[in-house]
Design an enzyme around this catalytic site. Structure first.
Site, PDB file in Angstrom:
ATOM      1  N   LYS A 233       0.852  -1.201   0.000  1.00 36.56           N
ATOM      2  CA  LYS A 233       0.000   0.000   0.000  1.00 36.56           C
ATOM      3  C   LYS A 233       0.883   1.245   0.000  1.00 36.56           C
ATOM      4  CE  LYS A 233      -3.929   1.928   2.644  1.00 36.56           C
ATOM      5  NZ  LYS A 233      -4.791   1.743   3.839  1.00 36.56           N
TER       6      LYS A 233
ATOM      7  N   SER B 147      -9.748   1.863   2.987  1.00 37.58           N
ATOM      8  CA  SER B 147      -8.857   2.580   2.105  1.00 37.58           C
ATOM      9  C   SER B 147      -7.827   1.695   1.390  1.00 37.58           C
ATOM     10  CB  SER B 147      -8.102   3.648   2.899  1.00 37.58           C
ATOM     11  OG  SER B 147      -7.247   3.063   3.855  1.00 37.58           O
TER      12      SER B 147
ATOM     13  N   SER C 105      -9.911  -0.417   7.258  1.00 38.92           N
ATOM     14  CA  SER C 105      -9.337  -0.270   5.916  1.00 38.92           C
ATOM     15  C   SER C 105      -8.653  -1.510   5.340  1.00 38.92           C
ATOM     16  CB  SER C 105      -8.341   0.888   5.905  1.00 38.92           C
ATOM     17  OG  SER C 105      -9.018   2.108   5.884  1.00 38.92           O
TER      18      SER C 105
END
Lengths: 532, 97
Positions: A79, A154, A178
């Site tokens: 990420k 997210s 997330s």
């Protein structure tokens, strides 16, 4: 053989057995990225050349016996809020466009040490603030199960990349859900560990007291192996906990029944891959299954619970309490911490600086106003307000007191139950463009995940089927602090009763994979992570 | 109770947040904040009298290490990220009049 359909642990085995070379494994991922990226857009940046170089180096180290672990040679996506030395790290924000960290996040460094090959950085909601991956400055990510739907957020890029088989596994981060919510939307498995288990060093902070890094993969075995690789005590993170010596009672207190745990929490997560839940006490919070939960989601989860019951688990409904107060408390705490954490982005040390300005303060303000997106500004404003004098007690301290009460509710629940089962989200993935217009409504979608962060607990999301629209449903298993092993064991047992479901587009693609590499040229644009 | 945020408050929060909002953004920020605060006010239904604010779930202690000098010069790499630099420093607008 279809390399990209393998799990990380399966691929690692074949690499160690010299059935597949590291370069072939990495090339397979890179080719899949070329095939699907223009539709899915999971990545902000893909480092093709660097990945192939690292692959050759790792192969040498495997060949001479220096790297032997289960993830040796297996490609991974990270990420884009975790620092990677010399690789652009943007947090999907304009303000960090072109930022090249001078060091690598500890969790990523540990993966590299285990022989993982980083192939790229995945898309996310800007600074991890969002539930859809639509607030990224670099364009939206689409759900591989249905390209008109969001992947969740997210960590939407990481979860979409795993579902689309662009990488066998990925790292995500979870502040209010997330990892678990996008895992649920994309039909993959994701773990948010107990707070303090994985070092936050090099994770660009959003809500520091809530943020945790965790694994995202196709199955529970992978997640356990990855967690084992990334979890460790790190003196560089003052909130990191040494689980080798940490002896836990329920949150450090002696239980009211007087029973005290005496064994340290430990790091042996793969040891919990046991197909047996006989006697496991499962609590079902009634408040999580009432109003607001989609009927099909409820049915799929209760069906999975019945399966666990048939395997010997003891299931009971209970009242968790304070459920409706988790979201307001979270938005006060997370926004307050964000307003402080994001003050470092000022146009001086790294990232974007506005072009025209008069004096220092004007430069700060214009840089930040142009560099941050709407959702980030909204939370910085709210956070600055609740921390300002006159409101600090009424909002910030009130939220921290609420957090203490929520923790007590979970402590009480874990006196009676080994694990709690809940939905990961009230619905399956919404359509693109339907969520951002009403922020408050979007925040309410985090109702089942947020309290887990407030209480520091571990949680896993695993797929339990699809709804009538063909979108995956995720079930969340929540454990007491440091009880990862119980949630892994339960998830593993349930997984053994099911087969992994792939998105239709990936299934179709793999059927005609061999001769299908005729569209290379047109994919070049998205390889550069161009703004969509 | 419906929260009302004044122009002065939005101005003041903008200063704290170091954000320069346009007229339209200010109106949106005010509407968003009023709506969020109304929602956050549901916390007032809870009696938290005598409850200690919990900033961390586990006891967090200071972490000490030996104060050993080391010689690592990462200044070149660090400065490579600076939007503007001069010699071996970050370049910023004049800070003292």
């Amino acid at each position: 053989m279809d390399i990209t359909s393998l799990t990380a642990v399966e691929l690692g085995k074949k690499i160690r057995a010299r059935e597949i070379s590291v370069v072939d494994a990495v090339t397979a991922s890179l080719d899949q990225i070329e095939r699907v990226e223009k539709d899915v857009h999971s990545f902000v940046s893909v480092d093709r050349e660097g990945a192939l170089e690292r692959a050759a180096r790792i192969q040498e180290q495997i060949d001479d016996g220096r790297i032997t672990g289960p993830l040796a040679g297996v490609p991974v996506a990270v990420k884009d809020n975790m620092c990677t030395k010399d690789m652009t790290t943007t947090c999907s924000s304009r303000i960090l466009e072109n930022f090249k960290p001078t060091f690598t996040a500890e969790a990523v460094r540990r993966l590299e040490k285990a022989g993982a090959v980083i192939i790229g950085k995945t898309n996310m909601d800007e600074f991890a603030m969002g539930s859809t991956t639509e607030t990224s400055y670099y364009g939206v990510t689409r759900n591989p199960w249905n390209l008109r739907h969001v992947p969740g957020g997210s960590s939407g890029g990481s979860c979409a990349a795993v579902a689309a088989e662009e990488c066998p596994y990925a790292l995500g981060s979870d502040t209010g859900g997330s990892i678990r919510q996008p895992s649920s939307f994309c039909g993959v498995v994701g773990i948010k560990p107990t707070y303090g288990t994985v070092s936050r060093y090099g994770l660009i902070a959003y809500g520091s007291s809530l943020d945790q890094i965790g694994p995202i993969a196709k199955d529970v075995t992978d997640c356990a192996a990855i967690l084992e690789a990334i979890a460790a005590h790190d003196p560089k993170d003052s909130t990191s906990i040494d689980r080798r010596t940490y002896v836990h009672t329920t949150s450090g207190k002696v239980r009211s029944g007087g029973k005290e745990e005496v064994c340290p929490a430990g790091y042996d997560f793969t040891g919990a891959l046991v197909d047996d839940v006989a006697g496991m006490r499962i609590g079902i919070p009634k408040d999580y299954f009432g109003k607001g939960l989609d009927a099909e989601v409820r049915e799929k989860i209760l069906e999975a619970v019945r399966t666990l019951e048939e395997r010997g688990a003891v299931v009971e409904e209970f009242d968790l309490g304070l459920v409706q107060y988790a979201i307001p408390a979270y938005y006060v705490i997370a926004s307050a911490e964000a307003s402080s954490n994001l003050s470092r982005f000022d146009g001086v040390k790294y990232g974007y600086r506005t072009e025209d300005y008069e004096g220092l303060h004007n430069m700060y303000k214009k840089t930040r106003s142009e560099g941050f997106g709407a959702e980030v500004k909204r939370r910085i404003m709210l956070g600055s307000f609740v921390l300002s004098s006159g409101y600090y007690d009424a909002y910030y301290l009130k939220a921290l007191r609420t957090k203490a009460l929520i923790k007590q509710e979970f402590d009480r629940a874990f006196e009676k139950y080994d694990i709690i089962i809940a939905p990961a989200a009230p619905t399956t993935a919404p359509e693109l463009g339907k969520s951002l217009s009403d922020p408050l409504k979007m925040y309410l979608g985090d109702i089942y995940t947020i309290s887990v962060n407030l209480a520091g607990l571990p949680g896993i999301s695993i797929p339990v089927g699809t709804d009538s629209k063909g979108l995956p449903v995720g079930m969340q298993i929540i454990g007491d602090c440091f009880e990862e092993k119980k949630i892994i064991r339960t998830a593993y047992t349930l997984e053994k009763t099911r087969t992994y479901e792939r998105p239709e587009m990936i299934n179709n693609m793999s059927k005609k994979k061999e001769p299908a590499i005729g569209r290379k040229g047109e994919d070049d644009q998205c390889m550069k992570g161009g703004r969509a | 109770m419906a929260n009302k945020i004044s122009d002065e408050t939005i101005e003041y929060v903008g200063i704290l947040a170091k954000l320069e909002l346009s007229g339209e953004e200010k109106a949106d920020a005010r509407a968003d904040m009023e709506k969020m605060l109304d929602y956050i006010d549901t916390l007032n239904e809870l009696d938290t009298e005598g409850i200690e604010p919990m900033s961390h779930v586990f006891p967090v202690n200071n972490v000490f290490r030996e104060d050993v000098a080391s010689c690592i010069d990462g200044s070149e790499d660090t400065l490579a990220n600076a939007p503007l630099k001069k010699e071996n420093s970050f370049k910023v607008p004049k800070t003292i009049g």
